[in-house]
Every structure is written in C-alpha cells, then in structure tokens.
Design a protein around this motif. Sequence first.
Motif, PDB file in Angstrom:
ATOM      1  N   ILE A 132      -2.322  -9.952   7.421  1.00  0.00           N
ATOM      2  CA  ILE A 132      -1.912  -9.936   5.799  1.00  0.00           C
ATOM      3  C   ILE A 132      -3.163  -9.140   5.290  1.00  0.00           C
ATOM      4  CG2 ILE A 132      -3.377 -11.991   5.385  1.00  0.00           C
ATOM      5  CD1 ILE A 132      -1.123 -12.588   3.691  1.00  0.00           C
ATOM      6  N   GLU A 133      -4.284  -8.851   6.038  1.00  0.00           N
ATOM      7  CA  GLU A 133      -5.407  -8.189   5.666  1.00  0.00           C
ATOM      8  C   GLU A 133      -5.031  -6.694   5.461  1.00  0.00           C
ATOM      9  OE1 GLU A 133      -9.783  -6.684   7.099  1.00  0.00           O
ATOM     10  OE2 GLU A 133      -9.395  -8.828   7.485  1.00  0.00           O
ATOM     11  N   GLU A 134      -4.236  -6.203   6.253  1.00  0.00           N
ATOM     12  CA  GLU A 134      -3.961  -4.681   6.298  1.00  0.00           C
ATOM     13  C   GLU A 134      -3.128  -4.444   5.347  1.00  0.00           C
ATOM     14  OE1 GLU A 134      -0.967  -1.746   8.976  1.00  0.00           O
ATOM     15  OE2 GLU A 134      -1.890  -3.387  10.174  1.00  0.00           O
ATOM     16  N   THR A 135      -2.008  -5.544   4.980  1.00  0.00           N
ATOM     17  CA  THR A 135      -1.085  -5.392   3.664  1.00  0.00           C
ATOM     18  C   THR A 135      -1.818  -5.457   2.630  1.00  0.00           C
ATOM     19  OG1 THR A 135       0.822  -6.337   4.974  1.00  0.00           O
ATOM     20  CG2 THR A 135       0.933  -6.372   2.724  1.00  0.00           C
ATOM     21  N   VAL A 136      -2.842  -6.384   2.323  1.00  0.00           N
ATOM     22  CA  VAL A 136      -3.475  -6.519   1.122  1.00  0.00           C
ATOM     23  C   VAL A 136      -4.499  -5.126   0.960  1.00  0.00           C
ATOM     24  CG1 VAL A 136      -5.635  -7.754  -0.051  1.00  0.00           C
ATOM     25  CG2 VAL A 136      -3.582  -8.956   1.291  1.00  0.00           C
ATOM     26  N   ARG A 137      -5.098  -4.653   1.804  1.00  0.00           N
ATOM     27  CA  ARG A 137      -5.667  -3.464   1.735  1.00  0.00           C
ATOM     28  C   ARG A 137      -5.030  -2.199   1.428  1.00  0.00           C
ATOM     29  NH1 ARG A 137     -11.049  -2.064   3.890  1.00  0.00           N
ATOM     30  NH2 ARG A 137     -10.960  -4.018   4.875  1.00  0.00           N
ATOM     31  N   ALA A 138      -3.814  -2.088   2.025  1.00  0.00           N
ATOM     32  CA  ALA A 138      -2.621  -1.033   1.758  1.00  0.00           C
ATOM     33  C   ALA A 138      -2.456  -1.145   0.187  1.00  0.00           C
ATOM     34  CB  ALA A 138      -1.468  -1.189   2.410  1.00  0.00           C
ATOM     35  N   MET A 139      -2.175  -2.361  -0.295  1.00  0.00           N
ATOM     36  CA  MET A 139      -1.609  -2.391  -1.792  1.00  0.00           C
ATOM     37  C   MET A 139      -2.818  -2.204  -2.621  1.00  0.00           C
ATOM     38  SD  MET A 139       1.353  -3.050  -1.452  1.00  0.00           S
ATOM     39  CE  MET A 139       1.978  -3.461  -3.050  1.00  0.00           C
ATOM     40  N   ASN A 140      -4.202  -2.405  -2.175  1.00  0.00           N
ATOM     41  CA  ASN A 140      -5.457  -2.229  -2.900  1.00  0.00           C
ATOM     42  C   ASN A 140      -5.476  -0.714  -2.900  1.00  0.00           C
ATOM     43  OD1 ASN A 140      -8.221  -2.771  -3.930  1.00  0.00           O
ATOM     44  ND2 ASN A 140      -8.450  -1.484  -2.460  1.00  0.00           N
ATOM     45  N   TRP A 151      -0.187  -5.181  -8.494  1.00  0.00           N
ATOM     46  CA  TRP A 151       0.585  -5.649  -7.324  1.00  0.00           C
ATOM     47  C   TRP A 151       1.020  -6.889  -7.385  1.00  0.00           C
ATOM     48  CZ3 TRP A 151      -0.010  -8.094  -2.294  1.00  0.00           C
ATOM     49  CH2 TRP A 151      -1.355  -8.270  -2.056  1.00  0.00           C
ATOM     50  N   GLY A 152       2.039  -7.398  -6.474  1.00  0.00           N
ATOM     51  CA  GLY A 152       2.696  -8.497  -6.618  1.00  0.00           C
ATOM     52  C   GLY A 152       3.408  -8.879  -5.271  1.00  0.00           C
ATOM     53  N   VAL A 153       4.125  -9.932  -5.104  1.00  0.00           N
ATOM     54  CA  VAL A 153       4.546 -10.530  -3.865  1.00  0.00           C
ATOM     55  C   VAL A 153       6.067 -11.080  -4.342  1.00  0.00           C
ATOM     56  CG1 VAL A 153       2.658 -10.707  -2.519  1.00  0.00           C
ATOM     57  CG2 VAL A 153       3.692 -12.777  -3.544  1.00  0.00           C
ATOM     58  N   SER A 154       6.945 -11.121  -3.398  1.00  0.00           N
ATOM     59  CA  SER A 154       8.428 -11.708  -3.763  1.00  0.00           C
ATOM     60  C   SER A 154       8.882 -12.475  -2.537  1.00  0.00           C
ATOM     61  CB  SER A 154       9.212 -10.447  -3.931  1.00  0.00           C
ATOM     62  OG  SER A 154      10.726 -11.137  -4.284  1.00  0.00           O
ATOM     63  N   GLU A 155       9.052 -13.915  -2.902  1.00  0.00           N
ATOM     64  CA  GLU A 155       9.612 -14.647  -2.108  1.00  0.00           C
ATOM     65  C   GLU A 155       8.488 -14.932  -0.782  1.00  0.00           C
ATOM     66  OE1 GLU A 155      11.704 -16.617  -2.582  1.00  0.00           O
ATOM     67  OE2 GLU A 155      13.045 -15.764  -4.337  1.00  0.00           O
ATOM     68  N   TRP A 156       7.420 -14.921  -1.384  1.00  0.00           N
ATOM     69  CA  TRP A 156       6.479 -15.400  -0.192  1.00  0.00           C
ATOM     70  C   TRP A 156       6.123 -17.100  -0.402  1.00  0.00           C
ATOM     71  CZ3 TRP A 156       1.600 -11.883   0.925  1.00  0.00           C
ATOM     72  CH2 TRP A 156       1.982 -10.654   1.272  1.00  0.00           C
ATOM     73  N   SER A 157       5.552 -17.682   0.645  1.00  0.00           N
ATOM     74  CA  SER A 157       5.116 -19.066   0.557  1.00  0.00           C
ATOM     75  C   SER A 157       3.995 -19.042   0.037  1.00  0.00           C
ATOM     76  CB  SER A 157       5.088 -19.754   1.893  1.00  0.00           C
ATOM     77  OG  SER A 157       3.861 -18.995   2.607  1.00  0.00           O
ATOM     78  N   ALA A 158       3.837 -20.463  -0.529  1.00  0.00           N
ATOM     79  CA  ALA A 158       2.567 -20.592  -1.404  1.00  0.00           C
ATOM     80  C   ALA A 158       1.344 -20.429  -0.521  1.00  0.00           C
ATOM     81  CB  ALA A 158       2.553 -22.001  -1.818  1.00  0.00           C
ATOM     82  N   GLU A 160       1.060 -18.117   1.912  1.00  0.00           N
ATOM     83  CA  GLU A 160       0.925 -16.724   2.224  1.00  0.00           C
ATOM     84  C   GLU A 160       0.361 -16.016   0.985  1.00  0.00           C
ATOM     85  OE1 GLU A 160       4.732 -15.913   5.328  1.00  0.00           O
ATOM     86  OE2 GLU A 160       5.296 -16.196   3.011  1.00  0.00           O
ATOM     87  N   ILE A 161       0.515 -16.673  -0.324  1.00  0.00           N
ATOM     88  CA  ILE A 161       0.095 -15.911  -1.422  1.00  0.00           C
ATOM     89  C   ILE A 161      -1.576 -16.251  -1.317  1.00  0.00           C
ATOM     90  CG2 ILE A 161      -0.155 -16.354  -3.852  1.00  0.00           C
ATOM     91  CD1 ILE A 161       3.170 -17.107  -3.802  1.00  0.00           C
ATOM     92  N   ARG A 162      -1.574 -17.634  -1.104  1.00  0.00           N
ATOM     93  CA  ARG A 162      -3.233 -18.122  -1.169  1.00  0.00           C
ATOM     94  C   ARG A 162      -3.845 -17.284  -0.146  1.00  0.00           C
ATOM     95  NH1 ARG A 162      -5.962 -22.318  -3.109  1.00  0.00           N
ATOM     96  NH2 ARG A 162      -4.052 -23.394  -3.706  1.00  0.00           N
ATOM     97  N   ASN A 163      -3.419 -16.956   0.906  1.00  0.00           N
ATOM     98  CA  ASN A 163      -4.249 -16.168   2.021  1.00  0.00           C
ATOM     99  C   ASN A 163      -4.460 -14.530   1.638  1.00  0.00           C
ATOM    100  OD1 ASN A 163      -5.309 -15.161   4.428  1.00  0.00           O
ATOM    101  ND2 ASN A 163      -3.478 -15.531   5.697  1.00  0.00           N
ATOM    102  N   ALA A 164      -3.334 -14.004   0.970  1.00  0.00           N
ATOM    103  CA  ALA A 164      -3.322 -12.659   0.345  1.00  0.00           C
ATOM    104  C   ALA A 164      -4.606 -12.641  -0.844  1.00  0.00           C
ATOM    105  CB  ALA A 164      -2.144 -12.391  -0.184  1.00  0.00           C
ATOM    106  N   TYR A 165      -4.460 -13.587  -1.702  1.00  0.00           N
ATOM    107  CA  TYR A 165      -5.384 -13.747  -2.680  1.00  0.00           C
ATOM    108  C   TYR A 165      -6.955 -13.887  -2.073  1.00  0.00           C
ATOM    109  CZ  TYR A 165      -6.917 -14.740  -7.554  1.00  0.00           C
ATOM    110  OH  TYR A 165      -7.625 -14.513  -8.735  1.00  0.00           O
ATOM    111  N   LYS A 175      -6.294  -8.073  -6.625  1.00  0.00           N
ATOM    112  CA  LYS A 175      -5.505  -9.326  -6.303  1.00  0.00           C
ATOM    113  C   LYS A 175      -4.115  -9.324  -6.785  1.00  0.00           C
ATOM    114  CE  LYS A 175      -9.749 -12.031  -6.767  1.00  0.00           C
ATOM    115  NZ  LYS A 175     -10.517 -10.932  -7.359  1.00  0.00           N
ATOM    116  N   PRO A 176      -3.120  -9.727  -5.996  1.00  0.00           N
ATOM    117  CA  PRO A 176      -1.841  -9.932  -6.457  1.00  0.00           C
ATOM    118  C   PRO A 176      -1.734 -10.736  -8.015  1.00  0.00           C
ATOM    119  CG  PRO A 176      -2.110 -11.435  -4.607  1.00  0.00           C
ATOM    120  CD  PRO A 176      -3.453 -10.662  -4.846  1.00  0.00           C
TER     121      PRO A 176
END
Length: 323
Positions: A132-140, A151-158, A160-165, A175-176
Amino acid sequence: MEYRRLGRSGVKVSALSLGSWVTFGTAVDTDLAVATMKVAREAGVNFFDNAEAYAGGQSEELMGKALRKLKWRRNSYLVSSKYFWGLNDGVNERNTLNRKYLLDAIDGSLERLGLSFIDIAYCHRPDPETPIEETVRAMNDIIDRGKALYWGVSEWSAAEIRNAYEIADRYGFHKPVTEQPQYNLFHRKRVEVEYEEIFRDFKMGTTTWSPLASGLLSGKYVNGIPEGSRGALSGYEWLTPSLTDPSKNNVVGELAKLAAEIGATPSQLAIAWCLLNPNVSTVITGATSIAQVNENMESIKVLSSLTPEIAQRIQAIVASVAN
C-alpha cells in the motif's frame, strides 16, 4: 443546488452529481452526453464522475468530446476518474495499483478526456498484491506532478483506508480525501457502520454511487426487466437476481406509495434519502435521457420533505431487506 465540502479538503461538490457508468459509450452518444451534462450543469451540478474502465475507455473519450463542445471554464467544474482494472492484459496492466500502471493510466485518462489535469483520481478497488505504501506514493506523485488535484479510494475497507491515510501522514504525502462507496436504501452497512470511525478520525468525504440500486429503487423492475433498461443490457446479466428479487420489489412498491404522499417519484425519494446522511458529500446519479436528468435533479427539492417522521417510515419499510 446544495454544495458540500469534500471531506476535509477545501473543495466543494454539488450534492447531486452526474456519472457515466453504464451510460457513456453504451447507451449515450456524444450529442446526448453533451445534452445531459448541459442540463445537469444548468441545475447546479459541478462534479462529473468517470473511470478508465467504463466502456473500455470510451466513456472518458465521450466525456472529453462533450467537454470540448460545452467549452465550460475549467475551474467551474470537477472531473474524476478511477484506476485498477486497466485497459490492457499485460501482467502489470490489469487488476493492479502498482506504480508503473498508475503513472501510465493517469496519462491515458488525460489524453482521452482532453484535459491537462483531473480533479480527483481514485484507486477503484484495493490491490492486496501491491504494497500500500507503493500505491500511496504513486498517488502522491500524480498530485505533485499536477495531473490530479486530489485522490481517493473506492470500495476499500475501513482498515485499508486507515492504513493508506496513516502511511501518507507518516511520510508527508497527500492524503486520500474521499471514498466512493455504493450507498442506497438496500446497501447501507459499509457507509453507516464500517466507516463510522473513518469519518470521525479522518473527516473523509464520500462520492456515493448507485443511489437507485442499479435502477431497482426507481420501480421500473416491479413487473420484470423491461426492454432497453440497464438490466437488459448485455454484460449486466449479473444484476438480474437483485433486480427481480420479489421481496425487494415489494418494498419498492411500498416506498412508491410513500413517495406519492410527499409529491415525489420513487427515484427522487431514494436519492434524497441518501443526502440525509451528513457523511455523504455528493450522490452520483446516472441518466440516459434529459427527462431522467431533470427528474434526478428535482431530488434536491424533495430533501426538505424527508422529515424525521418520514425518515422513520422509510426505515421501517426497508428494514427487512437492507444490508
């Protein structure tokens, strides 16, 4: 039109917005896309939702053509797109949120839309195989390069959202700011229960989709699947069991009676109900005709009729089938 802040960001979105899933590139051509977007904009809509995967990229192309014809001032509206499924079958190009795919996918969207940036880029589904760090860095990096503003997410679990944030917060990344979940009278648990702490801790916004449960709540499927409806489209046969569910259609019949009491259509009642939730930033609507756009936009006027008493009656009607 009412405008709501998108989570803790500074940008505001119209409470009702227009999406292109199952319409642009399938049921809607360029002229109709222009017409529906124009009518929605005249009603106050400022947010138009899309995705790379919709109609295999054709939805973005069609929206891009419409935007060029409409010639709106770029800062007067918002466009989003979403990434995960991809358009090609390469090992790094499908069902992924790896850096290689994301940085290429955003460029493809911008080319199809004919825009220099989009306002919101979404991770369309979670990817358990990419850190998830790779994805967050790419979106950044997509935001830092000016290709998207948020940026945001769609149909992620709570979780997974917390981890990304928390990863974004740790490294000082963008941040998403929003989630795009399904939310309607029949599909409620994720938004109302699972995300409760996410809303509290991170002030996430939501751009909710399927307010009519793929058309079920409009009442059009009470007597089966009519020709020309979404349920009759090739490739959407998976919707049939839900659209023809007797118990749900009985509930829709009861909701239609209540809607008539307050001078609304079943669709307007269902859409307005979604807006009662303070964690809903915008409800994404869809339409294949000008008449549908006009009907959906009138939902904002129905909102004031949904008194606590009416809301309780709605709750009682759907209690047996909501999840």
